[in-house]
Design an enzyme around this catalytic site. Sequence first.
Site, PDB file in Angstrom:
ATOM      1  N   THR A  23       0.881  -1.155  -0.082  1.00  0.00           N
ATOM      2  CA  THR A  23      -0.010  -0.176   0.095  1.00  0.00           C
ATOM      3  C   THR A  23       0.877   1.127  -0.001  1.00  0.00           C
ATOM      4  O   THR A  23       2.135   1.198   0.521  1.00  0.00           O
ATOM      5  CB  THR A  23      -0.979   0.088   1.289  1.00  0.00           C
ATOM      6  OG1 THR A  23      -1.786   1.277   1.298  1.00  0.00           O
ATOM      7  CG2 THR A  23      -0.329   0.189   2.568  1.00  0.00           C
ATOM      8  N   ASN A  25      -0.564   3.950   1.204  1.00  0.00           N
ATOM      9  CA  ASN A  25      -1.439   4.571   2.137  1.00  0.00           C
ATOM     10  C   ASN A  25      -1.063   4.700   3.553  1.00  0.00           C
ATOM     11  O   ASN A  25      -1.292   3.470   4.037  1.00  0.00           O
ATOM     12  CB  ASN A  25      -2.904   4.408   1.896  1.00  0.00           C
ATOM     13  CG  ASN A  25      -3.628   5.333   2.634  1.00  0.00           C
ATOM     14  OD1 ASN A  25      -3.628   5.838   3.996  1.00  0.00           O
ATOM     15  ND2 ASN A  25      -5.152   5.415   2.161  1.00  0.00           N
ATOM     16  N   ASP A  81      -8.504  -3.355  -0.847  1.00  0.00           N
ATOM     17  CA  ASP A  81      -9.302  -2.515  -1.491  1.00  0.00           C
ATOM     18  C   ASP A  81     -10.524  -2.242  -0.748  1.00  0.00           C
ATOM     19  O   ASP A  81     -11.259  -3.102  -0.003  1.00  0.00           O
ATOM     20  CB  ASP A  81      -9.620  -3.129  -2.905  1.00  0.00           C
ATOM     21  CG  ASP A  81      -9.891  -1.809  -3.626  1.00  0.00           C
ATOM     22  OD1 ASP A  81      -8.897  -1.227  -4.255  1.00  0.00           O
ATOM     23  OD2 ASP A  81     -11.034  -1.594  -4.302  1.00  0.00           O
ATOM     24  N   PHE A 157      -8.543   9.475   7.398  1.00  0.00           N
ATOM     25  CA  PHE A 157      -8.343   9.884   5.866  1.00  0.00           C
ATOM     26  C   PHE A 157      -9.450   9.597   5.120  1.00  0.00           C
ATOM     27  O   PHE A 157     -10.693   9.208   5.473  1.00  0.00           O
ATOM     28  CB  PHE A 157      -7.186   9.141   5.140  1.00  0.00           C
ATOM     29  CG  PHE A 157      -7.475   7.581   5.049  1.00  0.00           C
ATOM     30  CD1 PHE A 157      -7.579   6.738   6.081  1.00  0.00           C
ATOM     31  CD2 PHE A 157      -7.801   6.801   3.820  1.00  0.00           C
ATOM     32  CE1 PHE A 157      -7.939   5.216   5.774  1.00  0.00           C
ATOM     33  CE2 PHE A 157      -8.341   5.612   3.636  1.00  0.00           C
ATOM     34  CZ  PHE A 157      -8.380   4.806   4.609  1.00  0.00           C
ATOM     35  N   GLY A 158      -9.455  10.036   3.580  1.00  0.00           N
ATOM     36  CA  GLY A 158     -10.467   9.798   2.823  1.00  0.00           C
ATOM     37  C   GLY A 158     -12.047  10.368   3.276  1.00  0.00           C
ATOM     38  O   GLY A 158     -12.073  11.434   3.849  1.00  0.00           O
ATOM     39  N   ASP A 160     -13.391   9.517   5.907  1.00  0.00           N
ATOM     40  CA  ASP A 160     -13.890   9.633   7.365  1.00  0.00           C
ATOM     41  C   ASP A 160     -14.456  10.607   8.015  1.00  0.00           C
ATOM     42  O   ASP A 160     -15.332  10.280   9.093  1.00  0.00           O
ATOM     43  CB  ASP A 160     -12.331   9.275   8.167  1.00  0.00           C
ATOM     44  CG  ASP A 160     -11.665   7.891   8.337  1.00  0.00           C
ATOM     45  OD1 ASP A 160     -12.403   7.083   7.807  1.00  0.00           O
ATOM     46  OD2 ASP A 160     -10.575   7.840   8.309  1.00  0.00           O
ATOM     47  N   LYS A 181     -11.212   3.597  15.767  1.00  0.00           N
ATOM     48  CA  LYS A 181     -11.832   3.101  14.378  1.00  0.00           C
ATOM     49  C   LYS A 181     -11.437   1.632  14.151  1.00  0.00           C
ATOM     50  O   LYS A 181     -12.485   1.028  13.497  1.00  0.00           O
ATOM     51  CB  LYS A 181     -10.818   3.868  13.427  1.00  0.00           C
ATOM     52  CG  LYS A 181     -11.375   3.510  11.924  1.00  0.00           C
ATOM     53  CD  LYS A 181     -10.816   4.536  10.923  1.00  0.00           C
ATOM     54  CE  LYS A 181     -11.065   4.012   9.556  1.00  0.00           C
ATOM     55  NZ  LYS A 181     -10.455   4.789   8.501  1.00  0.00           N
TER      56      LYS A 181
HETATM   57  P1  IMP Z   1      -8.721   2.285  -1.840  1.00  0.00           P
HETATM   58  O1  IMP Z   1      -8.955   2.079  -3.254  1.00  0.00           O
HETATM   59  O2  IMP Z   1      -8.831   1.020  -1.105  1.00  0.00           O
HETATM   60  O3  IMP Z   1      -7.542   3.057  -1.593  1.00  0.00           O
HETATM   61  O4  IMP Z   1      -9.934   3.343  -1.360  1.00  0.00           O
HETATM   62  C1  IMP Z   1     -10.749   4.034  -2.198  1.00  0.00           C
HETATM   63  C2  IMP Z   1     -11.137   5.210  -1.788  1.00  0.00           C
HETATM   64  O5  IMP Z   1     -11.886   4.824  -0.463  1.00  0.00           O
HETATM   65  C3  IMP Z   1     -10.112   6.137  -1.084  1.00  0.00           C
HETATM   66  O6  IMP Z   1      -9.432   7.029  -1.761  1.00  0.00           O
HETATM   67  C4  IMP Z   1     -10.586   6.545   0.187  1.00  0.00           C
HETATM   68  O7  IMP Z   1     -11.070   7.935  -0.028  1.00  0.00           O
HETATM   69  C5  IMP Z   1     -11.784   5.695   0.508  1.00  0.00           C
HETATM   70  N1  IMP Z   1     -11.788   4.867   1.751  1.00  0.00           N
HETATM   71  C6  IMP Z   1     -11.113   3.473   1.866  1.00  0.00           C
HETATM   72  N2  IMP Z   1     -10.945   3.210   2.998  1.00  0.00           N
HETATM   73  C7  IMP Z   1     -11.645   4.310   3.748  1.00  0.00           C
HETATM   74  C8  IMP Z   1     -11.607   4.456   5.260  1.00  0.00           C
HETATM   75  O8  IMP Z   1     -11.414   3.364   5.995  1.00  0.00           O
HETATM   76  N3  IMP Z   1     -11.872   5.432   5.707  1.00  0.00           N
HETATM   77  C9  IMP Z   1     -12.438   6.742   4.667  1.00  0.00           C
HETATM   78  N4  IMP Z   1     -12.033   6.631   3.437  1.00  0.00           N
HETATM   79  C10 IMP Z   1     -11.851   5.613   2.819  1.00  0.00           C
END
Ligand code: IMP
Length: 206
Positions: A23, A25, A81, A157-158, A160, A181
């Site tokens: 990852t 992230n 993912d 992040f994201g 949240d 969390k």
């Molecule tokens: P990814 O493709 O697994 O990295 O996740 C896709 C998108 O979903 C990320 O860019 C985040 O914006 C959102 N996301 C995934 N997991 C979380 C989380 O635990 N909290 C908040 N946003 C999340």
Amino acid sequence: MSSKKKDNVSANFPRGRLAFFVTSNVHKFNEARRVLSEYKLATAMLKIKAAEIQDDSLENIAKASATNAVKNCGLPIIVEDAGLFVEALNGFPGPYSSYVYRTIGTRGILKLMENVDKRDAYFQSVVAFSSPEEAPKCFHGKAKGKISREERGSLGFGFDPIFESSGGGSRTFAEMATTEKNEHSHRAEALRKFAKWYTCGSKRRF
Ligand code: IMP
């Protein structure tokens, strides 16, 4: 590196004690290392480029990323993912969460949800494990909650700041420390399933 050498690296791997998490992230990594430590598993963050396919299924995306990462590093690895599924938006953004976050962001989701009373949503996570010897195996987790009326909190992040987890009262994930969390999150649930399998599988195999 020849494929034979890669296989040797994998065979000498301290299975059941160390997990390589592919990852970029750091938030995901910090959540994962705490969860996996509950199972006495150390976590290493492996920042290799894992091409992500577009697909309607998180599982297909995770499997493809895992296969691709193993090809690149020749190690047993996990990838994860995740996506946010908003019920009033028929599951949008779901598997497209990453793109939607980068384009319209949390404020865009709040805008789409203006004047919408039914605010149920959930996060879904798929952790995929794979190694040079094993096809991807998936572990799933889900966190139910609601889309808040405004952004709250500065942690995480994201999405949240706009996700009120059912388990956390009316607080958003961004108002919770990582340990809290992890008591409620989709990712922690999927990782715990993986850790149980991985640590118990290691006793069986070694
Ligand atoms: P990814 O493709 O697994 O990295 O996740 C896709 C998108 O979903 C990320 O860019 C985040 O914006 C959102 N996301 C995934 N997991 C979380 C989380 O635990 N909290 C908040 N946003 C999340």
